[in-house]
Write an enzyme that holds these catalytic residues in place. Structure first.
Site: not given
Lengths: 528, 732
Positions: A331, A377
């Site tokens: 990604c 996160r």
């Protein structure tokens, strides 16, 4: 300690309980004084996502607490001063500044040093590579990264093609964002097709790198059964193109021999964060109509994102199994979407990862070792809120969706997923602290904290799936990914709303049925 | 011969037909013969099905067969001439069809191509199908043909079963119970006794359908109402439908269904008299709570519209198109919303009976649509007997078949009714929702519910063929006379009964009807459901003497004050509010307690808990299938588990009895499970054929549906407007 505190139950609208609130070093504890049986509500400070003071009501000063595990508590405190004190303390306690303040460093389960070390050794990634048959003629485990010179967010030992020598590895690392070179994630032994992962290339509009091209060639040639390999960019094409302006981007098919390039549009962490926010708003609507719920769920886009991740996993699994082709996945940095997609594909392909031990290995391998930034996160420490995103939650949900479609293929049940999810945020164990292996070493988590996995294995009885048909019963899974196959996960997002759950818990029934069977078996063997 | 059903004759057939499996590629297509009989359309092929390996079959229907009553729409196409036509009855077809598409009521679409077939024979078959599937008269339905044959040749029995038997309750070898049909006085009397409704009596004023042609011959009324009064009152009710008793709560509250009173002048007086009589039949003399279903539930037209939209969504819209908006499309059908409103309303009425101790009257215009659904749903929630197979079947007999639910019109068996509405399906869906929430509370499985739904569209069974019991008597007597059948003492012809499951399935296949979870949670001890005795309150049963004299003590007065019927009270509004609070309180308390599967069950009705019944609606859609997955794999595993527990229990018993009797050997062979464990700890792979659609197979059905660039959905009845304008140009 604050007395005379009311806890409102948002589902039942029941008369508010009256009790006492205690703040300890690690937990917020509410003791219900009005109940006949002593009832306690424990909230871990690390689980607290937000604390809000609401406008004054006749009952007192309301304090609304949202937790990262989707628990929500609505307290009403009699005195303004008390309320404010609780508020400021919670703000401080829930967002520590220094890693040393995290619960894991003070958590003491009274375990011997030896046992703690054994606990940390329970999961050994090398064993898993051995299981895949590595090292073999094509792949080797290398310590080229032992001093984190190639990549400081990778573990010291990585698996690369034998054909890729050190120069290729180093060269390729200079062409990959943050040095995250292509490494092996999973080798499908039956046909030698591999799933590899990396970050985006620093290709810009026209740059190329010979070593990186050689690296991909080496990966492709490690699978002699296939004339080509896939390179999958899990981002939407637009996002990837925008990255080119910053000197990053995606592989140019002309520069690499025999690759098939493909975009799979999974949105970025910011879109996912907003989507979850909208989903939670739907969950918090009190007694929504059918139409509110369905349109709200759709507008949140959450299930659409889950589907995108699942679709990508299915694509990988199919490429490997049906087309016998290796796949390289990336990604942007290769630690969010890439982790989701690679671990999902492994889970689809290999029944081992659907066992207790296998699932632990999978998380250690694809998430912890490969540098998913749990600390950022999950917002373990006071930091940039824009870094927070439910990437791991989405993975756990994908696993749950698979459980719905294939109820007999997992050794563990939903509670196991929820336990793991809780502990990713709880900071009670060392596994999920920090952002990468190097940071965990610096924090000395292996010496100072405990590993989660042995604790979960102790609870195996209640976490097992009574419907599991064993390791050999199912090989690859082919889930249906049409939109109607994705369900809202009540057990996760409305987990603490007792009123939203099915009244009858089949899981408990089945677990008791299984233990009944075992008792009968014992009886029978005694008689024999 | 594949046409084993008595009285079945081949009308037309055509060879070299291709059954299409996919639209874009023909490599999977099957070659065979398309046959139209007076019972079904049949496709006979030598090609083995590529994937279907299991042998779950309907004894009346082959793998590719469609009963004529299951056909919804017939479309013929000639693609070279670019013509297409929906075939109505008695229509001409001016082109030779190259293609035939059959839309079925069970959401199936089958498509045949005639490229290699004789054009004339192809056309004839199409016309025959159109003709036979859209009969002009009820007596032309196959069931009459069949029954006529039976009466003429009593020796011939289909599958060795006497269709005249009717009752046929047992579906497994173990249960020899018969389903009460409620055609007789004694069935009603037994139900009165079972529920302890001592103040109610069976009334026979309608014997010979002398009063109402849409009521059963026997029904139950308050003991205090005399036949003479009932006859008198009946004139004021729509369809002369007097109030019908459905069920009694152990606390004495009754569930009653009532049509509207059309006579405005008499309305108040009659209403008062009826309500008084119901009150008098209550041990507490508590008031009557009336629920006007027409006001608080979706209408049958709305339900039909929702069903059409649901069909479009589940079967016809290409899934790529709905990808982004699946949930809002689902929302747009309103189907789940209506399911929810039935569940919610029924649960509220359960509260009235259970907690407020009042009798509930379901009021509806004719009292034979929404009341059927509401009355049955309330009873399923309240009475565990109706969660057994026999009990559930008796419930359908009592509240649907006998109460005059218009199966003929609502199922649209003659395809000419504008009264079509899938209320019965909606009921089954509601029950499925409860089954989904309480997986161990029902003796039957979701397969049973689905197969029951299918059986309503097989025109062999009398159960779901008529608008009311009288219609069966009238039509079949006429038919008997025209066919020279001697009826003797019988009231009309006796049609096979759908509860005679042996007509459709072998005893082994019928095991799939059983819910394997039931023995698990009962610890293997109790095998059958019983109406929980502890729910019977003996204190309520024994009426205090004071009450008998009509004097109500302060204490007993309480439930009266809270009841909603006292509309005249000035504080009514305030009461409604406290009512709804106490109702919420009741639900909260109920949900806070552990569930008693043999007691009341209440539905969760939040948006997250109402789901789409995928087995029923998606089973014919190949794209929707989950191979080696779905709920059935859990069902399979639970069956094995239950089987293993049984096995162990049996062998333990054997040890204990010191294996004295050899009789236990036969017991060992008996398994209640469709899926059996080979041995203890059987960890072998689940059978390959298990998919989310099991026991149905979407293999051999169409996927990716469009034709001549027009999505097939456009042909459906939901898009009649399109047909009248756009097709005209294309039509012959």
């Amino acid at each position: 300690q604050v007395e005379n505190v009311k806890l409102l139950d948002r589902y039942t609208n029941r008369k508010a309980a009256n009790g006492t609130l205690y703040l300890t070093a690690t937990h917020l504890i509410y003791v219900d004084a009005s109940a006949e049986v002593r009832k306690e509500t424990w909230i871990l400070h690390h689980h607290i996502a937000t604390v809000e003071k609401l406008p004054l009501t006749t009952a007192g000063y309301p304090l609304l607490i949202h937790c990262k595990n989707f628990h929500m508590a609505h307290f009403v405190i009699g005195q303004e001063r008390d309320c404010h004190e609780v508020y400021t303390s919670l703000l401080k306690l829930s967002q520590p500044v220094k890693p040393e303040e995290l619960y894991a460093f003070s958590y003491n389960p009274k375990m011997s040093k030896e046992n703690r070390e054994i606990g940390w050794k329970l999961i050994d990634l090398k064993v898993d590579y051995q299981r895949m048959g590595i090292p073999n003629d094509y792949w080797e485990i290398t310590d080229v990264n032992k001093d984190y010179e190639v990549c400081n967010t990778y573990p010291p030992e990585i698996v690369v093609p034998k054909a890729a020598n050190k120069a290729v590895v180093i060269g390729s690392s200079r062409f990959r964002s943050r040095g995250r070179i292509p490494v092996l994630s999973y080798l499908y032994k039956e046909n030698n097709a591999a799933i590899c992962r990396c970050s985006q290339p620093l290709s810009g509009f026209s740059a190329r790198c010979l070593e990186d091209e050689q690296m991909l060639q080496a990966i492709r040639e490690a699978n002699p059964g296939s004339p080509f390999m896939y390179v999958v960019d899990t981002r939407p094409k637009l996002n990837a193109m925008a990255n080119r302006a910053a000197g990053k981007g995606y592989e140019n098919e002309d520069n690499y021999d025999n690759i098939r390039f493909k975009f799979i549009g999974i949105e970025n962490i910011h879109v996912m964060r907003n989507s979850l926010q909208k989903l939670l708003e739907v969950c918090e609507t009190k007694s929504p109509s059918m139409s509110d719920f369905l349109t709200g769920l759709e507008n949140s886009g959450w299930l659409r994102h889950i589907k995108a991740v699942m679709d990508a996993g299915v694509f990988l699994a199919k490429a490997v199994k049906d087309e016998k082709a290796s796949v390289l996945v990336h990604c942007s940095d290769g630690w969010d979407r890439t982790a989701q997609v690679c671990s999902l594909a492994s889970l689809l392909l290999d029944p081992f990862y659907r066992t207790f031990k296998g699932f632990m290995i999978l998380i250690e391998k694809e998430w912890i070792a490969m540098g998913h930034k749990f600390s950022h996160r999950c917002g373990h420490l006071d930091g940039d809120p824009k870094e927070v995103s439910p990437v791991f939650t989405q993975f756990v949900e994908c696993v749950w969706q698979l459980m719905q479609q294939f109820p007999c293929t997992f050794e563990f049940n939903e509670r196991f997923l929820l336990e793991i999810h809780d502990h990713v945020y709880s900071c009670q164990f060392g596994n999920f602290l920090g952002t990468c292996h190097k940071e965990r070493e610096d924090l000395k988590i292996f010496e100072k904290t405990h590993s989660l996995w042995p604790f979960l294995l102790q609870k195996k009885q209640e976490l097992r799936n009574p419907l599991y048909r064993g390791f050999t019963a199912y090989k690859e899974l082919q889930p249906n990914t049409l939109p109607f196959s994705f369900q809202f996960w009540c057990g996760m997002y409305n987990r603490f709303d007792k009123g939203m759950h099915p009244k009858q818990c089949v899981l408990d029934h089945l677990l008791s049925c299984v233990s009944q069977k075992m008792k009968l078996e014992d009886n029978a063997s005694e008689l024999e | 011969s594949p046409f084993s059903v008595l009285g079945e004759i081949v009308v037309n057939e055509v060879n070299f037909v291709r059954k299409c499996i996919a639209t874009d590629t023909s490599q999977y297509d099957l070659w065979g013969k398309l046959v139209c009989t007076n019972f079904k359309i049949s496709f006979i092929t030598d090609d083995p099905m590529p994937l279907q390996k299991f042998h779950y079959k309907n004894l009346l229907l082959g793998e590719h067969d469609v009963p004529l009553t299951c056909i919804e729409q017939i479309v013929t196409v000639n693609d070279t001439k670019r013509k297409q036509k929906v075939l109505g009855p008695n229509q001409k077809l001016k082109f030779n069809p190259t293609e035939l598409i059959i839309y079925c009521k069970d959401f199936r679409i089958v498509r045949f191509r005639f490229d290699e077939a004789g054009p004339e024979s192809a056309k004839k078959v199409c016309l025959a199908i159109a003709h036979y599937s859209q009969p002009t008269d009820l007596q032309l339905l196959f069931a009459f043909e069949y029954v006529g044959e039976i009466y003429h040749n009593p020796a011939k029995k289909v599958n060795g079963i006497d269709p005249g038997g009717g009752g046929g309750g047992g579906i497994g070898s173990a249960s020899g119970q018969q389903t009460p049909l409620f055609e007789t006085y004694s069935d009603w009397d037994r139900e009165i006794k079972r529920t302890g409704a001592s103040e109610w009596r069976v009334c026979s004023v309608n014997e010979g359908y002398m009063i109402s042609t849409c009521l059963p011959e026997y029904f139950v009324v308050p003991s205090s109402l005399a036949d003479q009064d009932l006859k008198l009152y009946s004139y004021s009710f729509i369809g002369r439908r007097m109030p019908l008793w459905s069920w009694n709560h152990p606390n004495g509250s009754a569930l009653v269904r009532m049509a509207n009173i059309k006579d405005v002048l008499q309305q108040r007086r009659i209403d008062q008299r009826i309500c008084n009589a119901i009150t008098r039949s209550h041990p507490l003399r508590s008031d009557v709570y009336k629920s006007d279903l027409d006001k608080c539930l979706p209408s049958i037209q709305e339900i039909q519209a929702a069903h059409i939209k649901l069909k479009q969504l589940c079967v016809n819209e290409p899934f790529e198109e709905t990808e982004e908006k699946w949930l809002s499309s689902l929302e747009n059908t309103h189907w789940l919303e209506y399911i929810r409103s039935f569940l919610k309303h029924s649960a509220e009425l359960v509260y009235m009976m259970e907690c407020k101790h009042v009798s509930v009257v379901l009021q509806e215009e004719e009292g034979r649509d929404l009341s059927c659904l509401a009355a049955s749903l309330i009873q399923v929630m309240l009475d565990p007997y109706f969660r057994t197979i026999v009990g559930f079947q008796s419930l359908i007999q009592k509240e649907w078949v006998m109460a005059g639910y218009q199966f003929l019109d609502r199922c649209n068996h003659l395809k000419r009714s504008d009264k079509e509405s899938p209320l019965f399906l909606m009921f089954l869906d509601c029950v499925w929702q409860l089954l989904e929430q309480y997986p161990a509370a029902f003796e039957f499985s979701e397969m049973y519910l689905t197969i029951l739904y299918d059986s309503a569209r097989i025109s062999l069974f009398g159960t779901f063929l008529f608008n009311c019991p009288h219609q069966r008597v009238k039509e079949s007597t006429e038919f008997a006379i025209s066919k020279n059948i001697q009826l003797g003492d019988e009231k009309g012809l006796r049609f096979p009964c759908v509860w005679d499951w042996s007509l459709q399935f072998t005893s082994r296949d019928r095991l799939l009807f059983h819910n394997p979870l039931v023995p698990c949670v009962q610890n293997g001890a109790v095998k059958t459901f019983k109406r929980s005795k502890k729910n019977y309150s003996s204190t309520l049963r024994g009426v205090p003497p004071a009450l008998k004299n009509g004097i109500i003590s302060e204490q007993e007065f309480l439930p009266r004050r809270n009841s909603l019927i006292l509309k005249l009270k000035p504080d009514f509004l305030q009461q409604t509010e406290s009512q709804s609070n106490s109702m919420e309180q009741y639900f909260r308390d109920w949900f806070a307690k552990p569930v008693d599967l043999h007691g009341v069950i209440l539905p969760r009705i939040s948006g997250t808990q109402i789901k789409l019944w995928k087995l029923c609606y998606f089973r014919w859609v190949p794209e929707a299938q989950i191979n080696h997955g779905g709920f059935i794999t859990a069902f399979h595993k639970v069956s094995l588990l239950a089987d293993e527990v049984d096995m162990l229990n049996r062998s333990l018993r054997q040890y204990k009895s010191n294996s004295s009797l050899q009789g236990s050997c036969s017991e060992l062979d008996q398994s209640r499970m469709y899926f059996r464990a080979n041995s203890l700890n059987d960890t072998s792979a689940a059978p390959d054929f298990l998919s989310s659609s099991f026991p149905f197979s979407p293999v051999g059905n169409l996927c990716r549906r469009s034709i001549l660039g027009t999505p097939l959905s456009k042909f459906l009845s939901g898009a009649k407007i399109w047909l009248s304008t756009e097709t005209l140009a294309n039509e012959d």
